[in-house]
Design an enzyme around this catalytic site. Sequence first.
Site, PDB file in Angstrom:
ATOM      1  N   HIS A  99       0.815  -1.218   0.000  1.00 55.42           N
ATOM      2  CA  HIS A  99       0.000   0.000   0.000  1.00 55.42           C
ATOM      3  C   HIS A  99       0.849   1.271   0.000  1.00 55.42           C
ATOM      4  CE1 HIS A  99      -4.020  -1.878   1.021  1.00 55.42           C
ATOM      5  NE2 HIS A  99      -3.190  -2.894   1.090  1.00 55.42           N
ATOM      6  N   ASP A 146       3.719   9.613  -0.728  1.00 56.64           N
ATOM      7  CA  ASP A 146       2.476   8.951  -0.333  1.00 56.64           C
ATOM      8  C   ASP A 146       2.168   7.871  -1.365  1.00 56.64           C
ATOM      9  OD1 ASP A 146       0.081   8.579   1.074  1.00 56.64           O
ATOM     10  OD2 ASP A 146      -0.282  10.726   1.239  1.00 56.64           O
TER      11      ASP A 146
END
Length: 474
Positions: A172, A379
Site C-alpha cells: 500500500h 504517499d
Amino acid sequence: MSPMRTTPDDPSPHRFVVVASRLPVDRSEGPGGEADWRPSPGGLVSALEPVMRESGGVWIGWSGDAGPAPGLFRANDLDLVGIGLSAEQVRDYYEGFCNATLWPLYHDVIAPPEFHRRWWDAYVTVNRSFAQAAVDQAAPGATIWVHDYQLQLVPQMVREQRADVRIGFFNHIPFPGYEIFAQLPWRRQVVNGLLGADLLGFQRRGDAANFLRASRRAAGLVTRGSTVRVGDREVRAAAFPISIDAAALEQIARRDTVRKRADEIRLALDEPHTVLLGIDRLDYTKGIPVRLRAYGELLREDRLGPRVVLVQVASPSRERVGAYRVLRDVVEQAVSRINGEYAEVGSAPVHYLHQSYPREEMAALYLAADVMLVTSLRDGMNLVAKEYVACRYDESGALVLSEFTGAADELTGAFLVNPHDIEGLKDAIVRAATISPADARRRMRLMRRRVCEHDVAHWARSFLGTLASGSGPA
Ligand code: G6P
C-alpha cells in the site's frame, strides 16, 4: 457484538484468506469485561467483504493492542483470526521495524530509518505467526492475499509449507528506488520474502519497476518485462492503484443530516469566504509543516483575502514512535504561531483538530471545504484526495495535490504541486481558491469520472482476476 469462538481443531474451510496488519474490527470491553468487536469500516474491508462472503473467506490481522491472540472468532458476520503480539513485539516489530525502519525507508528517508537487529528478529517472528495462521486457515488450492509492508516475509513463509495455494501481495505504500532500499541490511531477505507470491501489486508503475530492480540487484535474479524468474516459477510485479468505495461515500455525503452538518460547520467558522481543508494522519510523510508555512506566508502577504480559514484535521497516529512526537510539536508550534499572529478575538485562521472522526463528520468536512490541500512529501496513494472528490457530487470545489502521491497519476483535474517548492505551492493555493465555477466544474467532473469508475471494487477485481488467471493486468 460478542465473539463466537470455534474450537481450535475446526477444519480449515477457507478458500480466500486475507492477511493484513490490522483486523477490520476494533476491540472494546463489554460490560462483563469480555471482548466486544465493532466494525472499523475501511476501504479495504468494504472491497473485500463481497469476495469474503462469496468464497468463505477469513481475515487474519492484529487488534492493535498488546495481549494474547484472540484466535478464530466471528464478528460483523465475518470469520476473523486475531494474532497476538506481546508488549515487546509491539515495541520491536510494530513501533520499531515497521514504523521506525521500513516506513521512513520506503518513504524516501524523509525521517532517518533506524536499523536494529533485535527489531528485525521480531519482524521475522511476527511474520511467521501471521504466515502460520494463513497456512492453518487455507483450504487446499485457496487464494491468500497478503497486505502491506508489515508482512513482506509472509508470502515466502506460506509457500514453504503450502505449494497448493495462490499467493498475492499488495504494497500500500511506495517501494523506494534501489539506492535507498539498498540501505536495508536485510534487503535480500525482504525481496525473497515477497517473491514467495505469484503476483505483487504496487500503487504506481514506478514502484513495481523499483521492486524489479531490487530483485536483480539484491537477489541476483533475472527479470523480463514485469516478471521475475524464481527457480521454475514466474512472479509478476505490476501497478494496481487502490481506490475507495466512491458510491458509498457519495451516498453518505448526500444525506440530509450530513449536508446540514456541513452548513453548521461553515456557520461555526463564521461563514468564511474560503475554507481550506487538510485531513491527514499526523505523519511526517503528509507535508503538514510545508502546508502551514505556505498558508502563513499567504496570510502575511494578504493573498487570500480577509475571510479565509484553514481546518486541519491531524488524526493521532503511532504516538509512541519518536519521529511522530517530534512532528506533533513542530505542527502545534506552527499552528500557534499563525494563530498568534493573525487571529482576532472570536476568530482564528487555523482550526487544528488532533482527533479522529467518523465517516459522516469527514464527509461533512469535505462538503464544507472550498479547497482541499494534499501536500504529501511521499504517499503511496492518498485516499483522502479521492474521498474529497467522491463527496463533491455537485462538482464544485478544488484540489491542490502533491505530485508525490499515487493519486496524482489519476486525478489530473487537480492543481498539481511540488510541496518542496513553497512559492509554487502558494501560487497553486491561490489559483485553487480563486478558480471560476466553470473551471472548477470541468476539473472536478474529470476527477469524479476517474474515481467513480476506478473504485475499490474495480481494484480488488482487477488484482484478484490477474492473480487467478496468472496473466498480466490490462
Ligand atoms: C497506512 C498503511 C497501513 C496502516 C495505516 C495506519 O495507511 O499503509 O498499513 O495500517 O497506515 O497505520 P497503523 O500503524 O495505525 O496501522
